[in-house]
Design an enzyme around this catalytic site. Structure first.
Site, PDB file in Angstrom:
ATOM      1  N   CYS A  69       3.614   1.966   2.510  1.00 18.58           N
ATOM      2  CA  CYS A  69       4.953   1.267   2.277  1.00 18.58           C
ATOM      3  C   CYS A  69       6.144   2.105   1.548  1.00 18.58           C
ATOM      4  O   CYS A  69       7.246   2.165   1.968  1.00 18.58           O
ATOM      5  CB  CYS A  69       4.992  -0.133   1.353  1.00 18.58           C
ATOM      6  SG  CYS A  69       3.875  -1.404   1.948  1.00 18.58           S
TER       7      CYS A  69
ATOM      8  N   ASP B 289      -4.006 -30.107 -17.553  1.00 21.40           N
ATOM      9  CA  ASP B 289      -2.911 -30.738 -16.735  1.00 21.40           C
ATOM     10  C   ASP B 289      -3.664 -31.032 -15.244  1.00 21.40           C
ATOM     11  O   ASP B 289      -4.725 -30.559 -15.111  1.00 21.40           O
ATOM     12  CB  ASP B 289      -1.896 -29.358 -16.351  1.00 21.40           C
ATOM     13  CG  ASP B 289      -0.875 -29.800 -15.375  1.00 21.40           C
ATOM     14  OD1 ASP B 289      -0.334 -30.727 -15.411  1.00 21.40           O
ATOM     15  OD2 ASP B 289      -0.581 -28.989 -14.679  1.00 21.40           O
TER      16      ASP B 289
ATOM     17  N   CYS C 244       0.866  -1.158   0.027  1.00 23.61           N
ATOM     18  CA  CYS C 244      -0.051  -0.170  -0.083  1.00 23.61           C
ATOM     19  C   CYS C 244       0.814   1.168  -0.017  1.00 23.61           C
ATOM     20  O   CYS C 244       2.010   1.041  -0.030  1.00 23.61           O
ATOM     21  CB  CYS C 244      -0.910   0.158   1.328  1.00 23.61           C
ATOM     22  SG  CYS C 244      -0.207   0.306   2.707  1.00 23.61           S
TER      23      CYS C 244
ATOM     24  N   ASP D 274       3.909 -27.015 -18.836  1.00 19.08           N
ATOM     25  CA  ASP D 274       2.705 -26.639 -20.079  1.00 19.08           C
ATOM     26  C   ASP D 274       2.839 -25.623 -21.097  1.00 19.08           C
ATOM     27  O   ASP D 274       2.174 -25.350 -21.979  1.00 19.08           O
ATOM     28  CB  ASP D 274       1.628 -26.326 -18.976  1.00 19.08           C
ATOM     29  CG  ASP D 274       1.318 -27.556 -17.942  1.00 19.08           C
ATOM     30  OD1 ASP D 274       1.378 -28.716 -18.603  1.00 19.08           O
ATOM     31  OD2 ASP D 274       0.999 -27.091 -16.903  1.00 19.08           O
TER      32      ASP D 274
ATOM     33  N   ASP E 158      -0.640 -24.912 -15.766  1.00 19.08           N
ATOM     34  CA  ASP E 158      -0.276 -23.903 -14.932  1.00 19.08           C
ATOM     35  C   ASP E 158       1.181 -23.797 -14.896  1.00 19.08           C
ATOM     36  O   ASP E 158       1.757 -22.954 -14.033  1.00 19.08           O
ATOM     37  CB  ASP E 158      -0.816 -24.181 -13.751  1.00 19.08           C
ATOM     38  CG  ASP E 158      -0.301 -25.100 -12.844  1.00 19.08           C
ATOM     39  OD1 ASP E 158      -0.095 -26.431 -13.406  1.00 19.08           O
ATOM     40  OD2 ASP E 158      -0.340 -25.243 -11.680  1.00 19.08           O
TER      41      ASP E 158
END
Length: 799
Positions: free
Chosen positions: A107, A510, A104, A700, A696
């Site tokens: 920071c 997958d 945010c 792949d 993922d």
């Protein structure tokens, strides 16, 4: 049951019995781990605890950030290492750092305030939009490595930021496209007001002088649109004509150029109607489409750059005496030996010379469990050494590694992907050819009948039949549908997905992280002795608390850690808890501690681990990679459409068969490499199948790139996301089911748009040819046709 207390720093649950806390803002705050405790104490000690008052989001957990080794940070103090990213300004140095862990705006305040209080810091400015920190400091007072340590001390990981040449080029093109679009939009509105005032239909009774002024003002405002904003169309048309290839650029250039020349003639002669408003409108519609297309290309071009993040920045090279030295990865050579400690990434492809460990290859193979590796086994760059130190002989570096081979497969597969733009160009080529032939014939006929009207009639014909509505028919519908899917958590990165979903007849899934959640969870505890399940879990968690193995995460954080824990790769862990010797892992390994026979595993499903001590076995723990709740509904939707379903996984465990059995998938194969998956895809394409791929992992990526439609999970690797046609940000497979229905609606809308655009162009052509339509009415009709197409496409934004 009461919900667990959230960590005051990062918001994660605080485990029961946690001893981690800190005094913040006058109160004792519970913290989840030593990392959060150290960061919170550093923030308070620096007088920066007001950060906790003003933050709007929890901070990142320090243990989830990339870990940095002290000797690796020291490399940044070398002048040759700093040369690419540090500039010298007298006694001061300046660099740009990329900051990880920002959550945010507070920071930014924390980072800048902490750095400015350090000796030697002259300036520190953080850009919250891209998380880049510009720092100017005196290197003699504060080495760069110490600066990076100070940032990590307050909970942020930083590393030098260097622009990628290809990414920078794309960003420059993006900024130029935005400027062209903005200029065209602003000037077009002014041109419309000036030129419309000269239309006889408005009957404003302008004086000849004011009419002339408005014409020249319109010309002045339109010129930048033509030569600056539309320059890309003319350059493209010239290039295509040289190659004897008619495209949309040729059609657009003829319409824009013709209308502009006609407007100049009208301005100079003070006769006839202006067409500058048509020029601005053409530019605005077409530049918007080009900009959206460029943004899609930008997302895909960064795929290969993500590979660098899978490799470590440095490694430990061994000399002839067996002494290790930290060096940059670029300094490593084939044939040298490297030491890879537990928890470190392998820097290169190689062969193990000494040591045994488990290697996490999930990014490459999809297997969620690390695989045992010992002397003589091959290891791959970018994989993670989990348990024991390894000495590895380097056999391949850079472009010769397996990771680079996957990227080459990616590039080859991407080049084979069909392009919607190429299909549109072929249609436009024939359409334009017909229009040009008709325009030439009409011009010749009118030249014989009435030479004074020939030019205006040909111009009206070209403007009326400019395929703007035809060009907008598909992109506008896809854009509207894309927005609807984004609300559902499915982000489309290429425009052909919704159109292509209607042609799919085969789906490749997958397993790990796609149909399953991709992480081991503790599904059951079966006590075997006097201790109950909770007591056995506490002992097991104490042992696993010292392990980096993915299995350890399934047991959560323990209130206490075991002493003297030894890891036996492929077998399990041994340690002492409260003076009690314990083992957890394979049944035979655990049973050796008590000298008893190993008990038989009670069930077939899941990963079974045995906990035991010197007296005998204590409990069975069943771990499982849980099936996603909405996976059955997705498979049901696929079968309802008559699609062939395949499960191709890099995991070679029995879990592949179990998942296939639960979902009723008949064709399921495990242990598939990226090459094998891509070969299977090519076989399906040779059979004429249209393939949808859902995955993922890096393994792949080639199939995601080569499939007709590809979807990456939101939890996927960055390389998989940038290679896919769509990203399932929500990780909800149910969004795909809704996407299938929306695809059918989108196809219907696209057909309606194409029919209308073709019908309009077909009907208006004869009327323009016989001189019944003036150029200004042709431009107005074309605008209304384009508007109708857009409004029809907006129906897809409704549920």
């Amino acid at each position: 049951m009461a919900s667990p207390t959230p960590c005051y720093h990062c918001g994660l649950p605080v485990p029961a019995g946690s001893r981690f806390h800190a005094q913040v803002l006058g109160e004792t705050r519970a913290l989840c781990c030593p990392g959060c405790q150290a960061v919170a104490e550093a923030i308070v000690a620096g007088g920066l605890e007001h950060y906790y008052k003003h933050r709007s989001e929890n901070a990142a957990n320090p243990q989830s950030l990339p870990q940095a080794l002290p000797d690796e940070l020291a490399l940044y103090d070398r002048s040759d290492v700093q040369q690419p990213f540090v500039e010298q300004h007298g006694e001061l140095s300046e660099t740009c750092l990329l900051i990880e862990g920002i959550s945010c705006a507070a920071c930014g305040w924390l980072i800048e305030k902490h750095l400015r209080d350090l000796p030697g810091i002259a300036a520190a400015h953080l850009n919250l939009s891209n998380h880049r920190l510009q720092v100017r400091w005196a290197d003699s007072q504060l080495p760069l490595s110490q600066l990076l340590k100070e940032l990590r001390k307050i909970g942020y990981a930083a590393h030098p930021w260097q622009a990628d040449a290809a990414a920078e080029q794309l960003q420059r093109e993006n900024r130029r496209a935005m400027r062209e679009l903005g200029v065209a939009g602003m000037l077009w509105m002014q041109v419309m007001m000036a030129s419309m005032a000269t239309w006889p239909e408005f009957n404003i009774d302008l004086s000849p002088e004011l009419d002339s002024i408005l014409r020249w003002v319109s010309l002045f405002l339109t010129t930048p649109i033509v030569f600056y904003c539309c320059g890309q169309f003319f350059r493209g048309a010239l290039r295509d004509l040289r190659t004897r290839h008619l495209t949309m650029d040729v059609s657009v250039s003829l319409a824009i150029g013709g209308a502009y020349v006609a407007g100049i003639w009208s301005t100079v002669s003070s006769q006839g109607e202006l067409y500058f408003d048509a020029v601005g409108m053409f530019a605005l519609f077409l530049l918007t489409g080009r900009y959206l297309e460029r943004r899609a290309r930008e997302r895909t071009a960064a795929a290969t750059a993500q590979l660098v993040q899978l490799l470590p920045a440095s490694c430990l090279r061994l000399d002839g005496d067996g002494q290790s030295q930290r060096i940059l990865l670029s300094e490593l050579r084939t044939g040298e030996q490297v030491l890879v400690p537990p928890g470190a990434l392998l820097p290169a492809d190689g062969r193990i010379l000494s040591g045994q460990s488990s290697v996490d290859e999930s990014l490459l193979t999809g297997e969620y469990l690390p695989q045992p590796r010992t002397v003589g086994d091959s290891v791959t760059a970018g994989t993670l050494n989990v348990e024991g130190p390894l000495t590895v002989e380097v056999q391949a570096l850079g472009d010769a590694t397996r990771l680079s081979a996957i990227v080459r497969l990616l590039e080859r597969a991407q080049s084979e992907k069909p392009r919607l733009a190429e299909i549109a160009d072929r249609v436009a080529q024939w359409f334009l050819l017909i229009v040009l032939v008709v325009a030439a014939a009409v011009g010749l006929i009118w030249w014989q009948l009435d030479a004074s009207r020939a030019f205006w009639i040909v111009l009206a014909l070209l403007v009326a039949t400019c395929p703007c509505a035809l060009a907008l028919a598909t992109p506008t519908a896809l854009t509207a549908a894309t927005g609807s899917l984004h609300k559902l958590g499915l982000l489309l990165t290429r425009g052909h997905v919704l159109e292509g979903l209607n042609q799919i007849d085969t789906v490749i899934f997958d397993k790990t992280g796609t149909l399953t959640e991709g992480r081991l969870t503790l599904s059951a505890i079966h006590p075997l002795g006097a201790l109950d399940g909770d007591a056995c879990l506490a002992l097991a968690a104490a042992l696993e608390n010292r392990s980096e193995h993915p299995i350890a995460r399934a047991f959560g954080r323990a209130a206490q850690a075991a002493e003297q824990v030894d890891s036996m790769p492929g077998l399990g862990l041994q340690g002492s808890v409260g003076g009690r010797q314990l083992r957890i892992g394979q049944p035979a390994f655990v049973s050796q501690l008590s000298g008893q026979a190993a008990p038989a595993i009670p069930g077939a499903q899941g990963q079974w681990l045995l906990l035991g001590d010197g007296r005998g076995p204590l409990a069975w723990f069943v771990l499982d990679d849980r099936l996603r709740d909405d996976a059955p509904a997705l498979l049901k939707a696929c079968r309802a459409r008559g699609w062939q379903v395949l499960l191709l996984s890099g995991d070679n465990s029995p879990m592949v068969g179990e998942v296939a059995g639960q979902l009723g998938i008949e064709d399921a194969r495990g242990g598939m490499t990226p090459d094998a998956k891509l070969a299977e895809l090519h076989k399906l394409h040779e059979q004429g199948r249209r393939v949808l791929m859902l995955g993922d992992g890096v393994n792949d990526v080639p199939v995601l790139a080569g499939a007709d439609i590809s979807v990456a999970m939101g939890s996927a690797t960055d390389l998989a996301k940038t290679s896919a046609d769509a990203v399932l940000l929500s990780n909800r497979l149910g969004s795909l089911v809704q996407a299938f229905s929306l695809a059918r609606r989108t196809r219907k809308i696209i057909i309606e748009n194409l029919v209308w655009a073709s019908l309009y162009n077909g009907l208006v052509l004869p009327f323009a040819a016989i001189g019944w339509i003036t150029p200004i009415w042709a431009a107005l009709g074309m605008s209304l046709s384009s508007l109708l197409v857009v409004l029809n496409a907006l129906r897809l934004t409704r549920p």
